[in-house]
Design a protein around this motif. Sequence first.
Motif, PDB file in Angstrom:
ATOM      1  N   ALA A 282      -3.581   0.890  -6.359  1.00 15.64           N
ATOM      2  CA  ALA A 282      -3.145   0.390  -5.046  1.00 15.64           C
ATOM      3  C   ALA A 282      -4.383   0.270  -4.131  1.00 15.64           C
ATOM      4  N   PRO A 283      -4.368  -0.577  -3.122  1.00 17.90           N
ATOM      5  CA  PRO A 283      -3.238  -1.456  -2.756  1.00 17.90           C
ATOM      6  C   PRO A 283      -3.130  -2.646  -3.702  1.00 17.90           C
TER       7      PRO A 283
ATOM      8  N   SER B 143       0.836  -1.204   0.000  1.00 15.72           N
ATOM      9  CA  SER B 143       0.000   0.000   0.000  1.00 15.72           C
ATOM     10  C   SER B 143       0.869   1.251   0.000  1.00 15.72           C
TER      11      SER B 143
END
Length: 235
Positions: free
Chosen positions: A182-183, A117
């Motif tokens: 992301a994550p 992350s």
Amino acid sequence: MKKIQGSHVILSLVCLVLGFMISFSYQYAKEKTQERNLTDRQWEKEYEYRNKIIEQQEKNRKLHEELVKKQQKVQKMEKELADEEQIYYNLVEDAEKLRMHLGKVTVQGQGVEVTLSDASYIPSEANATDYIVHEEHVFSVINELFISGASAVAVNGQRLSHRSYIVCNGPTIEIDGNQHPAPFVISAIGDPDVLIPALNIAGGVKERLVNDNIVVKIARKDELILEPIINVNDG
């Protein structure tokens, strides 16, 4: 007259005794001849039986030798078949591993999930790109997993193959043409007792990622299912 009668009596006794002796001698000679003939026939029978036994023993010996040869031939054939079966098994196993590495088949088993992350805090004076996940971060985790024995890897559910590519595209990364924000959840099937220590080793992947301001979470999974790659251009 008395002398004549006495002579007749003696002569009669002599004739009687002589007749008895002749009769006894004849009967004795007859019995001896019969015994000798019986003994000769028995000996001939015994000789015949002995020859048959010897002949049968010779046949049995030859049959036993033939049986041993056939058993050796069968054992050789069984070994050849076992070797061929092992070869076929190895070929099937190799083909299955190849399909697995190509992402052509579903893979299921225990493994790990590594979540990367972006940093939760970015200093105002800092460059934001220094606090987000880039493709090299994802690559470093994937490479470590494969080196440590992972049999299959996926990113955000997308299965990777030997032809996969990952490029950075702003705040997202592109995997084989598909955008992923992301994550990034990297799933790997393999022995968790090997994969997790490999990621956590001092000076290893996790430590480098943390130094790059990446939030790293590693979770052991008792069961993962990675689906095969769909619509891969094999040309």
